[in-house]
Enzyme design. Structure first.
Site, PDB file in Angstrom:
ATOM      1  N   GLY A 146       5.548  22.326  46.381  1.00 37.99           N
ATOM      2  CA  GLY A 146       5.790  20.894  46.485  1.00 37.99           C
ATOM      3  C   GLY A 146       5.707  20.232  45.124  1.00 37.99           C
ATOM      4  O   GLY A 146       5.106  20.776  44.184  1.00 37.99           O
ATOM      5  N   GLY A 168       4.777  25.434  48.928  1.00 38.18           N
ATOM      6  CA  GLY A 168       5.838  24.934  49.783  1.00 38.18           C
ATOM      7  C   GLY A 168       7.059  25.833  49.824  1.00 38.18           C
ATOM      8  O   GLY A 168       7.816  25.819  50.798  1.00 38.18           O
ATOM      9  N   GLU A 174      -3.160  27.129  46.184  1.00 33.80           N
ATOM     10  CA  GLU A 174      -3.680  25.770  46.371  1.00 33.80           C
ATOM     11  C   GLU A 174      -5.126  25.577  45.923  1.00 33.80           C
ATOM     12  O   GLU A 174      -5.492  24.492  45.450  1.00 33.80           O
ATOM     13  CB  GLU A 174      -3.534  25.366  47.849  1.00 33.80           C
ATOM     14  CG  GLU A 174      -2.120  25.014  48.265  1.00 33.80           C
ATOM     15  CD  GLU A 174      -1.256  26.237  48.516  1.00 33.80           C
ATOM     16  OE1 GLU A 174      -0.044  26.066  48.748  1.00 33.80           O
ATOM     17  OE2 GLU A 174      -1.783  27.369  48.489  1.00 33.80           O
ATOM     18  N   ASP A 186      -1.366  25.387  52.943  1.00 37.41           N
ATOM     19  CA  ASP A 186      -0.758  24.607  54.023  1.00 37.41           C
ATOM     20  C   ASP A 186       0.631  25.167  54.302  1.00 37.41           C
ATOM     21  O   ASP A 186       0.876  26.340  54.103  1.00 37.41           O
ATOM     22  CB  ASP A 186      -0.764  23.110  53.703  1.00 37.41           C
ATOM     23  CG  ASP A 186       0.181  22.739  52.565  1.00 37.41           C
ATOM     24  OD1 ASP A 186       0.456  23.602  51.684  1.00 37.41           O
ATOM     25  OD2 ASP A 186       0.664  21.591  52.545  1.00 37.41           O
TER      26      ASP A 186
END
Length: 362
Positions: free
Chosen positions: A74, A122, A145, A153
């Site tokens: 992301g 992502g 992360e 996630d």
């Protein structure tokens, strides 16, 4: 790829194109290693939904522009800027992104992902939930992360909790970059194809069934280094206590495992809160479907948005680039079970609702 746009409002950050019976998605931010933005996620969700019902599209291919990778994750600089402004845009982005991840998981047609080059965070979410996941000798993937004070996630907890033994726990807590062979071992990918043959494979997918085309180009993968380390990984990472995991890693290192020494050092450098929440996330997701996992990750993510470590981690790694984050709390011992539990508390009216709308496959 110089493909035509479908729709007048199609953003240049992601391109859609029909080639024969193949729908091609090209992430088109090569200078940012195709980092995913809210606009890209929304556009992909809309186009993939349309192609799902289009009899003229037999297969979907997702790939990245340029030669650096499919997607580096992301756009965390945009997330950092939004956190300074309150975090509302990021919450909306994640909700859209997680809907996209769920759609990919249940997609009714072959969804082929070229996981070439960097595929992080992502990028894993838009590839590893697909039905045909291809790695190459250039693949560098993972869920890094915890390095920025966050937890895996985009369904990463769902994927890594199902990896062999405790290998997924090791990948999640250390945030290690993994090669294509390790991705295959972890269950993040299915097939190895040399990067030099991806263009030929893409052309074959225009007219051939995905299974047949991929089968012709598949080659044996190199051995996985991670698979060869199963003994100490499984011994060290079992259980729910992050501090005990670290003690075992140090003991394994003292007994001669250089890899365990490196793992311990990696975990010690991460946000203690992120390490403990990531571990709890992996344990809590066992037995859940992807939709429920994404709903849990959404709760956790919003709590990180409101905390200090996520912002501090991005600052240290990407904004100021001093690589010296000041975590609060600064040690694992200071992060209590109640602190961790609060990350999973229900959001009330703010919950992300996916479970009733999505059919999971495992």
């Amino acid at each position: 790829m110089a493909g035509k746009h479908l729709g007048e409002t199609q953003p240049a950050e992601v391109l859609f194109e029909r080639r024969g019976r193949l729908g091609v998605v090209t992430l088109n931010r090569p200078r940012a290693v195709n980092a995913l933005t809210a606009g890209m996620a929304a556009a992909m969700l809309e186009q993939l939904t349309a192609w799902a019902d289009d009899d003229g599209v037999a297969t979907v291919l997702v790939r990245g522009a340029g030669d650096r990778g499919l997607c580096a994750g992301g756009d965390i600089v945009a997330i950092y800027q939004d956190m300074l402004a309150g975090g509302g845009a990021t919450a909306e982005f994640w909700a859209e992104e997680y809907r996209l991840n769920a759609l990919i998981d249940s997609y009714p047609k072959p969804y082929v992902a070229f996981m070439d080059g960097l595929v992080l965070g992502g990028g894993v979410g838009i590839s590893a939930h697909g039905s045909v996941r291809i790695v190459t000798e250039r693949t560098r993937t993972g869920m890094p992360e915890t390095t920025i004070g966050f937890a895996p996630d985009v369904g990463g907890t769902f994927l890594l909790a199902r990896s062999p033994g405790e290998s997924g726990t090791h990948a999640a807590l250390t945030g290690a970059h993994l090669d294509g062979a390790d991705a295959l071992f972890l269950g993040l990918a299915d097939t190895f194809v040399p990067s030099g043959r991806l263009a030929e494979l893409a052309a074959a997918l225009e007219s051939e069934p995905a299974e047949a085309a991929v089968g012709r180009f598949a080659e044996p993968a190199p051995p996985s280094a991670l698979a060869q380390q199963r003994d100490w990984i499984d011994a060290c990472y079992s259980g729910d206590d992050a501090e005990e995991i670290l003690r075992r890693l140090r003991a394994a290192g003292a007994a001669g495992s250089g890899e365990a020494v490196e793992a311990a050092a990696a975990i010690e450098a991460k946000s203690p809160t992120a390490v403990k929440v990531a571990l709890a996330s992996l344990r809590r997701v066992r037995g859940l479907g992807l939709a429920e996992a994404l709903e849990q990750e959404y709760r956790v993510g919003l709590r990180f948005l409101a905390g200090a470590d996520f912002r501090e981690g991005i600052r240290a790694q990407v904004v100021d680039k001093d690589r010296t984050p000041r975590w609060r709390p600064s040690t694992l011992a200071e992060v209590t079970a109640d602190d961790v539990g609060a990350y999973f508390a229900p959001l009330g009216d703010g919950e992300l609702q996916l479970s009733s709308k999505e059919t999971n496959h495992v």
